[in-house]
Design an enzyme around this catalytic site. Structure first.
Site, short mmCIF file in Angstrom:
data_model
loop_
_atom_site.label_atom_id
_atom_site.label_comp_id
_atom_site.label_asym_id
_atom_site.label_seq_id
_atom_site.Cartn_x
_atom_site.Cartn_y
_atom_site.Cartn_z
NE ARG A 120 37.36 -52.73 -21.31
CZ ARG A 120 36.58 -53.85 -21.50
NH1 ARG A 120 36.07 -54.16 -22.62
NH2 ARG A 120 36.97 -54.75 -20.89
CE LYS A 142 40.75 -31.03 -14.55
NZ LYS A 142 40.86 -30.39 -13.44
CD GLU A 184 34.52 -21.32 -10.75
OE1 GLU A 184 35.80 -21.06 -11.29
OE2 GLU A 184 34.22 -22.06 -10.09
CE LYS A 226 37.86 -26.17 -18.24
NZ LYS A 226 37.22 -26.45 -17.21
CD GLU A 236 44.45 -29.47 -13.42
OE1 GLU A 236 43.38 -29.77 -14.09
OE2 GLU A 236 44.75 -29.20 -12.12
NE ARG A 240 41.82 -28.85 -17.60
CZ ARG A 240 40.99 -29.65 -18.38
NH1 ARG A 240 41.40 -30.43 -19.31
NH2 ARG A 240 39.68 -29.76 -18.15
CG ASN A 244 43.16 -26.03 -10.18
OD1 ASN A 244 41.92 -26.28 -10.35
ND2 ASN A 244 44.09 -26.63 -10.49
CG HIS A 247 38.99 -23.31 -7.36
ND1 HIS A 247 39.13 -22.17 -8.11
CD2 HIS A 247 37.79 -23.89 -7.59
CE1 HIS A 247 37.70 -22.05 -8.83
NE2 HIS A 247 37.06 -23.19 -8.62
CG HIS A 251 38.33 -27.17 -3.67
ND1 HIS A 251 39.41 -27.31 -4.79
CD2 HIS A 251 37.30 -26.91 -4.17
CE1 HIS A 251 38.59 -27.40 -5.70
NE2 HIS A 251 37.42 -27.00 -5.62
CG HIS A 264 32.56 -23.84 -6.24
ND1 HIS A 264 33.64 -24.32 -5.73
CD2 HIS A 264 32.91 -23.48 -7.44
CE1 HIS A 264 34.51 -24.38 -6.29
NE2 HIS A 264 34.09 -23.94 -7.50
N1 LIG Z 1 34.40 -31.04 -14.85
C1 LIG Z 1 35.02 -29.76 -14.58
O1 LIG Z 1 36.03 -29.36 -15.13
C2 LIG Z 1 34.32 -28.95 -13.52
C3 LIG Z 1 34.68 -27.82 -13.18
C4 LIG Z 1 34.05 -26.63 -12.33
C5 LIG Z 1 33.08 -27.31 -11.50
N2 LIG Z 1 32.65 -28.62 -11.90
C6 LIG Z 1 31.51 -29.24 -10.79
O2 LIG Z 1 30.43 -28.76 -11.29
C7 LIG Z 1 29.41 -28.62 -10.17
C8 LIG Z 1 28.81 -27.54 -9.94
O3 LIG Z 1 28.12 -27.22 -11.06
P1 LIG Z 1 26.98 -25.87 -11.17
O4 LIG Z 1 27.49 -24.82 -10.25
O5 LIG Z 1 26.47 -25.93 -12.58
O6 LIG Z 1 25.90 -26.75 -10.23
P2 LIG Z 1 24.52 -27.43 -10.45
O7 LIG Z 1 24.42 -28.63 -11.34
O8 LIG Z 1 24.17 -28.33 -9.02
O9 LIG Z 1 23.42 -26.63 -10.71
C9 LIG Z 1 23.20 -25.66 -9.84
C10 LIG Z 1 21.54 -25.47 -9.38
O10 LIG Z 1 20.86 -25.00 -10.42
C11 LIG Z 1 19.83 -25.92 -10.96
N3 LIG Z 1 19.72 -25.66 -12.46
C12 LIG Z 1 20.67 -25.90 -13.30
N4 LIG Z 1 20.42 -25.41 -14.54
C13 LIG Z 1 19.40 -24.38 -14.28
C14 LIG Z 1 18.34 -23.73 -15.07
N5 LIG Z 1 18.72 -23.53 -16.27
N6 LIG Z 1 17.20 -23.39 -14.44
C15 LIG Z 1 16.87 -23.49 -13.29
N7 LIG Z 1 17.58 -24.44 -12.53
C16 LIG Z 1 18.79 -24.92 -12.87
C17 LIG Z 1 20.26 -27.38 -10.70
O11 LIG Z 1 19.36 -28.13 -10.54
C18 LIG Z 1 20.88 -26.96 -9.17
O12 LIG Z 1 19.94 -26.85 -8.12
C19 LIG Z 1 30.24 -29.16 -9.22
O13 LIG Z 1 29.77 -30.55 -8.71
C20 LIG Z 1 31.63 -29.13 -9.27
O14 LIG Z 1 32.35 -30.05 -9.22
C21 LIG Z 1 33.38 -29.60 -12.78
ZN LIG Z 2 35.13 -23.71 -9.48
#
Ligand SMILES: NC(=O)c1ccc[n+]([C@@H]2O[C@H](COP(=O)([O-])OP(=O)(O)OC[C@H]3O[C@@H](n4cnc5c(N)ncnc54)[C@H](O)[C@@H]3O)[C@@H](O)[C@H]2O)c1
Ligand SMILES: [Zn+2]
Length: 356
Positions: A120, A142, A184, A226, A236, A240, A244, A247, A251, A264
């Site tokens: 939990r 999130k 972003e 942020k 949100e 907040r 988006n 976005h 999406h 993305h």
């Molecule tokens: N929670 C939220 O508020 C929120 C907001 C925006 C996006 N997201 C989510 O975030 C995700 C995307 O995140 P991302 O763009 O960081 O992608 P990711 O976590 O997939 O990382 C991108 C790539 O880089 C590699 N990588 C990461 N750090 C590295 C480093 N320092 N050196 C070498 N390689 C590295 C990873 O293995 C991956 O292949 C999506 O799933 C999206 O939905 C969440």
């Molecule tokens: Zn985004």
């Protein structure tokens, strides 16, 4: 080091941005009194020495540290979450223990979700390793996973105990992931301040070259946008949603285009360009030139939507953020976002055709 403070109704914590921070993980990661064990979830693609350093630093606390690796958008799944829940149970983890997510948005969303749900909810800390994770996903609590039916359809709000963003890890980040993070970052500038946007443009060469001091300032200022929105609206219910920006179309482009065709960040870039045209349709200031200039300066696309409008419009109507009608974030001017509803279809279509 710059430290920002999240003061949200569902949790308060520090966001540290600086260099050489992971070597100091032991000092910067607040270990709860209740913890006997630490679970480190790390991205598989990180430098082995870096992960080893974090492990060693956490072990210096005297607690037992267990370690698990994962990677890739497909890891944000029920199957991987299940594996992690069972792994925690097998290793004898309890509610008072600490989870640490070391990676990009994927490891953060997945690790955070597992922490939110195991027993939990157990405390967790994020050590973001991508620009996107540092300025966006690690902040605000999130967490979640995907379903075959759509992205992020299962999740929880669960604020971390700290965010430690070590700029040095960005050195090994692949270029596409780096650029997604810049989209972003531009988003944060566009929705918050013309001055910030101008500065990013002035520093484009140093940013592109990943000059560490420039990146540190960029990440800290972008993260601050942020943090401000999360503090005012943790769940949100209102502003907040400005995050988006770009976005809704992004999406739709990602889901109709087939994942992997557009990153993305590229989709968000086209989505923001679309939103700039939509603002003009709605009678706001014409900032299409500023958008184009900023996106192109960072190698991001301003056109490239491929599908006909009907296909994309259908995808936008099934977006998770759909709320009794399509909603869009548009800018009344740079730094002045607004949520608009009941936008006439023909206005949306004309803005879409402009980015096709
Ligand atoms: N929670 C939220 O508020 C929120 C907001 C925006 C996006 N997201 C989510 O975030 C995700 C995307 O995140 P991302 O763009 O960081 O992608 P990711 O976590 O997939 O990382 C991108 C790539 O880089 C590699 N990588 C990461 N750090 C590295 C480093 N320092 N050196 C070498 N390689 C590295 C990873 O293995 C991956 O292949 C999506 O799933 C999206 O939905 C969440
Ligand atoms: Zn985004």
């Amino acid at each position: 080091v710059r430290t920002l403070r999240v003061e949200a109704s569902n949790g308060s914590y520090d966001v540290h941005v600086g260099r050489g921070l992971l070597e100091r993980a032991r000092e910067l990661v607040p270990v709860p009194e209740s913890a006997e064990n630490v679970a480190l979830f790390a991205d598989e693609n990180l430098d082995t020495a870096l992960v080893g350093g974090v492990l060693a630093s956490l072990r210096d606390t005297g607690l037992r540290v267990e370690f698990m690796q994962t990677t890739g958008e497909s890891a944000k799944s029920v199957r991987c979450a299940e594996e992690m829940w069972e792994w925690l149970a097998d290793k004898g983890f309890h509610r008072g223990d600490l989870a640490v997510a070391l990676g990009g948005g994927v490891v953060g969303d997945l690790g955070g979700f597992v922490a939110a749900t195991f027993n939990r909810g157990m405390p967790w800390v994020v050590l973001p390793t991508t620009v996107l994770a540092m300025v966006d996903s690690s902040i605000g609590g999130k967490t979640g996973i995907n379903l075959p039916q759509g992205k992020n359809l299962v999740g929880a709000f669960h604020q971390p105990r700290a965010v430690v963003a070590d700029i040095d890890v960005l050195e090994t980040l692949p270029e596409p992931a780096f650029r997604t993070g810049l989209a972003e970052t531009l988003k944060h500038a566009l929705i918050s301040s013309a001055d910030f946007l101008r500065r990013l443009l002035d520093e484009r060469a140093d940013i592109g070259a990943r000059e560490p001091d420039t990146l540190e300032a960029m990440v800290a200022d972008s993260a601050a946008v942020k943090v401000g929105l999360v503090n005012r609206d943790p769940f949100e219910r209102g502003e907040r949603a400005f995050l988006n920006y770009g976005h809704t179309l992004a999406h739709a482009l990602e889901s109709t285009g087939g994942y992997g065709v557009l990153s993305h960040g590229e989709a968000v870039a086209i989505g923001m360009m679309f939103a700039a045209y939509l603002a003009v349709e709605l009678g706001y200031a014409d900032r299409t030139k500023e958008h184009r200039e900023a996106l192109e300066a960072f190698g991001l696309p301003v056109t490239g939507a491929r599908h006909d409008f009907e296909t994309v419009a259908l995808a936008m109507r099934t977006d998770k953020k759909y709320d009794k009608g399509m909603r869009f974030v548009v800018l009344e001017d740079i730094g002045r976002p607004a949520v608009v509803r009941d936008v006439p279809d023909d206005a949306v279509e004309r803005a879409y055709e402009a980015v096709r």
